[in-house]
Structures are given as structure tokens and as C-alpha cells.
Design a protein around this motif. Sequence first.
Motif, PDB file in Angstrom:
ATOM      1  N   SER A 118       0.824  -1.213   0.000  1.00  0.00           N
ATOM      2  CA  SER A 118       0.000   0.000   0.000  1.00  0.00           C
ATOM      3  C   SER A 118       0.855   1.258   0.000  1.00  0.00           C
ATOM      4  O   SER A 118       0.551   2.234  -0.707  1.00  0.00           O
ATOM      5  N   THR A 119       1.943   1.229   0.760  1.00  0.00           N
ATOM      6  CA  THR A 119       2.852   2.383   0.773  1.00  0.00           C
ATOM      7  C   THR A 119       3.516   2.548  -0.581  1.00  0.00           C
ATOM      8  O   THR A 119       3.651   3.670  -1.098  1.00  0.00           O
ATOM      9  N   ALA A 120       3.928   1.437  -1.183  1.00  0.00           N
ATOM     10  CA  ALA A 120       4.558   1.500  -2.505  1.00  0.00           C
ATOM     11  C   ALA A 120       3.597   2.085  -3.532  1.00  0.00           C
ATOM     12  O   ALA A 120       3.993   2.895  -4.383  1.00  0.00           O
ATOM     13  N   ALA A 123       2.288   6.619  -6.986  1.00  0.00           N
ATOM     14  CA  ALA A 123       1.340   7.630  -7.462  1.00  0.00           C
ATOM     15  C   ALA A 123       1.895   9.038  -7.321  1.00  0.00           C
ATOM     16  O   ALA A 123       1.528   9.939  -8.093  1.00  0.00           O
ATOM     17  N   ALA A 124       2.785   9.227  -6.349  1.00  0.00           N
ATOM     18  CA  ALA A 124       3.327  10.558  -6.081  1.00  0.00           C
ATOM     19  C   ALA A 124       4.567  10.882  -6.915  1.00  0.00           C
ATOM     20  O   ALA A 124       5.003  12.039  -6.939  1.00  0.00           O
ATOM     21  N   LEU A 125       5.141   9.890  -7.579  1.00  0.00           N
ATOM     22  CA  LEU A 125       6.339  10.140  -8.368  1.00  0.00           C
ATOM     23  C   LEU A 125       6.020  10.995  -9.595  1.00  0.00           C
ATOM     24  O   LEU A 125       4.961  10.862 -10.202  1.00  0.00           O
ATOM     25  N   THR A 126       6.958  11.844  -9.969  1.00  0.00           N
ATOM     26  CA  THR A 126       6.813  12.644 -11.182  1.00  0.00           C
ATOM     27  C   THR A 126       7.042  11.764 -12.401  1.00  0.00           C
ATOM     28  O   THR A 126       8.039  11.048 -12.488  1.00  0.00           O
ATOM     29  N   VAL A 127       6.103  11.812 -13.333  1.00  0.00           N
ATOM     30  CA  VAL A 127       6.219  11.039 -14.567  1.00  0.00           C
ATOM     31  C   VAL A 127       6.718  11.954 -15.679  1.00  0.00           C
ATOM     32  O   VAL A 127       6.094  12.969 -15.988  1.00  0.00           O
ATOM     33  N   LYS A 128       7.843  11.592 -16.249  1.00  0.00           N
ATOM     34  CA  LYS A 128       8.393  12.359 -17.373  1.00  0.00           C
ATOM     35  C   LYS A 128       9.344  11.466 -18.156  1.00  0.00           C
ATOM     36  O   LYS A 128       9.834  10.453 -17.634  1.00  0.00           O
ATOM     37  N   ALA A 175       9.535  -4.449  -7.227  1.00  0.00           N
ATOM     38  CA  ALA A 175       8.821  -3.205  -7.517  1.00  0.00           C
ATOM     39  C   ALA A 175       8.778  -2.304  -6.281  1.00  0.00           C
ATOM     40  O   ALA A 175       8.970  -1.084  -6.382  1.00  0.00           O
ATOM     41  N   GLU A 176       8.522  -2.897  -5.118  1.00  0.00           N
ATOM     42  CA  GLU A 176       8.488  -2.101  -3.884  1.00  0.00           C
ATOM     43  C   GLU A 176       9.837  -1.447  -3.623  1.00  0.00           C
ATOM     44  O   GLU A 176       9.911  -0.269  -3.224  1.00  0.00           O
ATOM     45  N   SER A 190      11.369   7.149  -4.848  1.00  0.00           N
ATOM     46  CA  SER A 190      10.657   8.098  -3.999  1.00  0.00           C
ATOM     47  C   SER A 190      11.606   8.823  -3.054  1.00  0.00           C
ATOM     48  O   SER A 190      11.565  10.059  -2.939  1.00  0.00           O
ATOM     49  N   ARG A 191      12.457   8.069  -2.401  1.00  0.00           N
ATOM     50  CA  ARG A 191      13.315   8.662  -1.368  1.00  0.00           C
ATOM     51  C   ARG A 191      14.431   9.516  -1.937  1.00  0.00           C
ATOM     52  O   ARG A 191      14.972  10.384  -1.248  1.00  0.00           O
TER      53      ARG A 191
END
Length: 208
Positions: A35-37, A42-47, A179-180, A187-188
Motif C-alpha cells: 500500500s505504501t509502494a 502515485a506521487a512520483l513525477t512522470v516524465k 517493484a516495492e 521516492s526517497r
Amino acid sequence: MPGSRTLTVLTVSVIVAAGFTGTALATPPGIPSESTARSELAALTVKADGSLDGYSRDKFPHWIDQGNSCNTREVVLKRDGTNVTTGSDCYPTSGSWYSPYDGATWTAPSDVDIDHVVPLADAWRTGAASWTQAQRQAYANDLADPQLIAVTDNVNQAKGDASPDEWKPSLTSYWCTYAEMWIAVKSRWNLTVNSAEKSTLTDMLGHC
């Protein structure tokens, strides 16, 4: 920001090196729950990935001294192995290593590579090109996050600098964990993902 992590990562690294025990950790630290992953993804910037222009592994100094005569590679070999013993130079003299990417077990450390879960070149393309050398060194030797793992050497070499849409562990049972770990590192360290990478990571979390 990545720069704020440098001292923390290196401090944790020294603590880990100083705290060797006979018990091997089964997995790298800091692997998030599914769930955290999903939230982090979802919060990562996609580019789109940036260029590799100017990239060199030398710009990510790695396997640095971690104290107690140990470098980063030796710390991970000790952490990820079973019944590992070392000489005075910290290099393993015995032990075994299970590679979760392919399910192989090895008894010679020369058969084991330390994989950067998110490869150095991928990091360069997705944000690290703008970091300082100190930030890249901290990233390449990150023992606080699930960024370093002992695996079969030729499997690591086959992976190269590929992202999950281009390469996955052969053991599908490890796709969720992989993936996690990948998402946690991105993220970090505030790295971006491309659209194919994000789609593949979402699919891999479906194996959790």
C-alpha cells in the motif's frame, strides 16, 4: 532533497558496518508495504528519461570505506549472506548467498554482485545528473534504503541499466518485492519515472 540525505546515509552505513553479527538479514532495509509502494508510485513525477550525456560510473564513487576495514560491497555481502565469516580485511572467507532474482545460491563471493536496484545510469537519466558528486556518492553507497542487494553476478550484468519495463527478475515471485524496492528508492531520492516504467511497476505490484 537528496543532499539532505548524504550525512544520514553515511552515518547509518558506518553503524551497519560496526554492528556485524552472525545473523544475515534476509532483505535490504526500508522495503515498503504494497500500500505504501502504491502511494509512493502515485506521487512520483512522470516524465521522459533524460539524456545519458556526461554520465560515468566514476561520477558515482562506490564501494567506499565504511569503517572496520569494510567497504560498502563487503557490508552488503555480510548483511545478505548466511553464516558469513570474514578475514581481518573484511572480505568473506566463507558463507553462502541466495540470489532472490533467480533463486540461485552461491558459496564464492566472486560469484555475487552487489546490484544497485535503481541503476546508476537510470538515476542519472531521472534526476541525478543535477546532483553534486557527494550526493551521487551517498546514493551509490546507500545502506539505509532498499538500493543495494547481493545477487548472481551474471544476472546483475544482464540487467545492466534497464528499468523494470525492460528487465525483471526471472523469479516472478520476487516481482512484488522488486517493484516495492524500486519505487522506494525513486521516492526517497526524488527521481522520476517514465510512463512505461510506471505502468510496469503497477503491474508488478499486482503480484503482491
